[in-house]
Design an enzyme around this catalytic site. Structure first.
Site: not given
Length: 304
Positions: A258-260
Site C-alpha cells: 500500500y502507499c498513500g
C-alpha cells in the site's frame, strides 16, 4: 534477436491463458515502436498515454497514443478522495480508451525525474487493466524520456483508439480491501509493506490526516526499484534482489502493498509480480488515505 511480433500478438489472443505473469511486464522503446508500426490499433495493439497533464499530451506523445488521464479512474467516495470508481464507470472509461480483450496494451507516461512521478500513473493504469482481466500489458521501460533518448519520433496529432470490449471475467484477487487486510496482515507468512517515502512512513509530513503507517508495516520506497537517472526505468532484478531480501520481500511470502493513494503501491506490486515474478502480491487499494480517515483503527510511527 529481432522482436517477434507474430509470437507476441499470438500470445495476446489467448484470452484465457493460465500463464498471466509472462504476458504482463515491461518492453523496451524500440520493441514497442516495432509493435506499434506492425499492428493496427483495431487488432493487436493499443497505446495508452496515462499522463495527468493533458497539455503534456498536446505538446507531444507517441504515435497512435490514446490519452487516458489516470485521474479519471478515481474520485471522492464517502468523503475519502481519490478512491477507485465503481466497476461500471471504470469499464465504460476503459472501453472508450480502446481497452479490448484481444489487444495488447502499451502503457507509458513521463516521470523520469523526481518529483515528477508519473511513472506511477502508468503502473496504476496497468493495475486497473489487470484487475479488469486484461492479460497482455506492457509498460514502456523508461517512458517518453527513454523513447525520445532513443531518437524515436513523437507527434502532436490526436489519436483515439476504437472502442474495445473488455474481458468478461475480472481479476479482483490482485487487490485487497480493508476488511480482508485486517484479517491477513498479522498472519505469519504475510508481509505488509508501505511504498511511500520514509518521512511519510514515520509521520514526518504535512499531508495526511493522521501520521505514520498501518501497524506492522515495513517501509520500502518504490523509487529504490528504479534507475537513478530515469525513474520511469526499472532496475533489473539482479540489481535489487539483495535489497528485497534484506527487507523480507521474498517470493515465498504473501505480500500486501500500500502507499498513500495506491499509485506508489501499484508500482511496487507491478515490480514484484511482473518483473521479479513473485506469485502472491496484492494491492490495498484504499491505502493510507482510507485507513488514516478511519480513526477507530490504530496507527504507528515506529520502524518495523
Amino acid at each position: 534477436m529481432p522482436f517477434d511480433f507474430k509470437a507476441f500478438v499470438g500470445a495476446c489472443c489467448i484470452i484465457n491463458c493460465s500463464v498471466c505473469f509472462g504476458q504482463i511486464g515491461i518492453i523496451a522503446p524500440q520493441e514497442a515502436r516495432e509493435l506499434i508500426e506492425q499492428s493496427g490499433s483495431d487488432q493487436g495493439v493499443a497505446v495508452l498515454d496515462t499522463r495527468g497533464g493533458y497539455k503534456d499530451y498536446f505538446r507531444g506523445h507517441i504515435s497512435k497514443a490514446h490519452h487516458i488521464n489516470f485521474g479519471t479512474l478515481r474520485g471522492t467516495d464517502h468523503g475519502v478522495p481519490v478512491q477507485y470508481l465503481p466497476d461500471d464507470l471504470t469499464a465504460a472509461l476503459l472501453s472508450r480508451a480502446g481497452v479490448d480483450k484481444n489487444r495488447a496494451l502499451l502503457v507509458y507516461a513521463t516521470g523520469d525525474v523526481l518529483p515528477n512521478d508519473e511513472i506511477l500513473s502508468a503502473t496504476m493504469v496497468a493495475y486497473v487493466l489487470e484487475k479488469f482481466g486484461v492479460k497482455n500489458i506492457r509498460v514502456i521501460d523508461g517512458g517518453l524520456a527513454e523513447w525520445q533518448k532513443n531518437g524515436l519520433p513523437t507527434t502532436q496529432e490526436y489519436f483515439g483508439n476504437p472502442p474495445g470490449e473488455l474481458p468478461k471475467t475480472m481479476n479482483k484477487r490482485i487487490g485487497i480491501d480493508l476488511n480482508e487486510l485486517l484479517k491477513r496482515k498479522d498472519q505469519p507468512n504475510v508481509v505488509l509493506v508501505d511504498a511511500r517515502p520514509h518521512n511519510e512512513y514515520v509521520g514526518d509530513d504535512d499531508i495526511w490526516v493522521r501520521k505514520g503507517h498501518i501497524p506492522g508495516a515495513i517501509n520500502f520506497h518504490w523509487a529504490r526499484l528504479m534507475e537513478a537517472d530515469n525513474t520511469h526505468k526499472f532496475l533489473p532484478m539482479t540489481t535489487v534482489k539483495d535489497e528485497l531480501k534484506s527487507a523480507g520481500l521474498t517470493p515465498d511470502k504473501e505480500i500486501i502493498v500500500y502507499c498513500g493513494t495506491s499509485r506508489e503501491g501499484s508500482l511496487l506490486r507491478f515490480y514484484l509480480a511482473h518483473v521479479a515474478k513473485y506469485p502472491n502480491v496484492r494491492l490495498y487499494e484504499g491505502s493510507w488515505k482510507e485507513y488514516a480517515s478511519l480513526k477507530q483503527y490504530p496507527a504507528e510511527t515506529k520502524e518495523n
